[in-house]
Write an enzyme that holds these catalytic residues in place. Structure first.
Site, PDB file in Angstrom:
ATOM      1  N   SER A  20      16.995  98.437  89.801  1.00 24.23           N
ATOM      2  CA  SER A  20      18.446  98.322  89.780  1.00 24.23           C
ATOM      3  C   SER A  20      19.057  99.723  89.643  1.00 24.23           C
ATOM      4  CB  SER A  20      18.872  97.364  88.660  1.00 24.23           C
ATOM      5  OG  SER A  20      20.187  96.900  88.855  1.00 24.23           O
ATOM      6  N   ASP A  50      18.166  88.101  96.319  1.00 23.53           N
ATOM      7  CA  ASP A  50      18.994  88.931  95.448  1.00 23.53           C
ATOM      8  C   ASP A  50      20.393  89.082  96.042  1.00 23.53           C
ATOM      9  OD1 ASP A  50      20.078  90.833  93.741  1.00 23.53           O
ATOM     10  OD2 ASP A  50      18.390  92.217  93.899  1.00 23.53           O
ATOM     11  N   HIS A  90      17.396  88.993  91.500  1.00 21.51           N
ATOM     12  CA  HIS A  90      17.408  90.400  91.110  1.00 21.51           C
ATOM     13  C   HIS A  90      16.212  90.771  90.221  1.00 21.51           C
ATOM     14  CE1 HIS A  90      19.468  94.221  90.995  1.00 21.51           C
ATOM     15  NE2 HIS A  90      19.464  94.247  89.669  1.00 21.51           N
TER      16      HIS A  90
END
Length: 278
Positions: free
Chosen positions: A102, A218, A246
């Site tokens: 991320s 995601d 995610h």
């Protein structure tokens, strides 16, 4: 082998004097694990032990989170990368493997592009190159996360991180939903840092063998960003997890952990495991 030898919780200072807390677990080649936006080192609690057979894992609390300092002023992914270098310098680590997910993947891009001699191998998970070339999340995701009701916003984030089936089997607690102790100015700083990230022009300068990982479902960071990174970084390879959102690294823990470990262990003349594909 004492517990103190296996685990070290300490701190150092960034060039601007900000306290940077870090945590080292295990023995072996250092593996830097970088968490997502507005999260501290606990992001990795569920999976870091998977790498201790071969690596000493090194995590840190970004400035603004955990036990690190929480200064005002501008935050950026480049500044976070400089903070990682400060921690490596404090530990006298010349070179490490780096796994960022991320926003941590955005930070890792700058680490590998600006300090190529410090990164042996690079794993980029559920992340984006940023800037105008990136695939942005759609408006419905932004609206869901911006709900005034904290419970509704939290549930929206859970749904973006994990599939319903995984949530049904794993009732929590969850360590990937943000650091609750962050002051508002630091939370805004992290948001700005992530939103303003743009490493597109720097990506071709990455020389470390690179593995790009992403969950196909995601929506928080759309999976279309994975091939953008894999195509832009020289010799990078990509692997997608078809059912994951995610937090693929938790939901597909066994597969993802094995894939990353194989990639990190591959000899120099065979930089990618056979099941990583582009």
């Amino acid at each position: 082998m004492t517990d103190h030898a296996q685990r070290l919780n300490a701190s150092t200072h960034a060039p601007d004097g900000t306290v940077l807390a870090y945590q080292r677990h295990g023995f072996g080649r250092p593996l830097v694990l970088l968490p997502g936006q507005a999260n501290n080192h606990h992001w990795w609690d569920g999976v870091r032990a998977d790498f201790h057979a071969t690596h000493a894992t090194l995590t840190m609390d970004y400035r603004g989170t955990g036990a690190s300092g929480k200064p005002t002023g501008n935050y950026s992914t480049q500044l976070f990368a400089d903070d990682v270098i400060a921690v490596l310098d404090a530990l006298e680590i010349e070179q490490a493997d780096v796994y960022g997910t991320s926003m941590g993947g955005r930070v890792a891009q700058w680490l590998a592009a600006r300090h190529p001699h410090r990164v042996r191998r690079l794993v980029l998970g559920c992340t984006s190159p940023g800037g105008p070339h990136a695939q942005e999340r759609d408006g419905s995701v932004r609206r869901a996360l911006a709900q005034a009701d904290p419970a509704a916003s939290r549930q929206a984030l859970l749904d973006l991180m994990y599939s319903p089936a995984w949530l049904a089997e794993h009732p929590g607690p969850y360590t990937t939903l943000g650091d609750p102790g962050m002051p508002p100015h630091a939370r805004r700083g992290h948001l700005v840092a992530s939103n303003e990230h743009d490493a597109w022009d720097a990506l071709p300068r990455i020389t470390a063998p690179t593995l790009v990982l992403h969950g196909e479902q995601d929506r928080l960071t759309p999976a279309a960003n994975a091939p953008l990174l894999a195509d832009r970084i020289p010799r990078a390879r990509m692997h997608l997890f078809p059912t994951a959102r995610h937090a693929y690294f938790q939901e597909c823990r066994a597969e993802a952990g094995s894939l990353v470990s194989s990639f990190l262990a591959a000899p120099p003349d065979r930089p990618f495991p056979p099941d990583a594909h582009g």
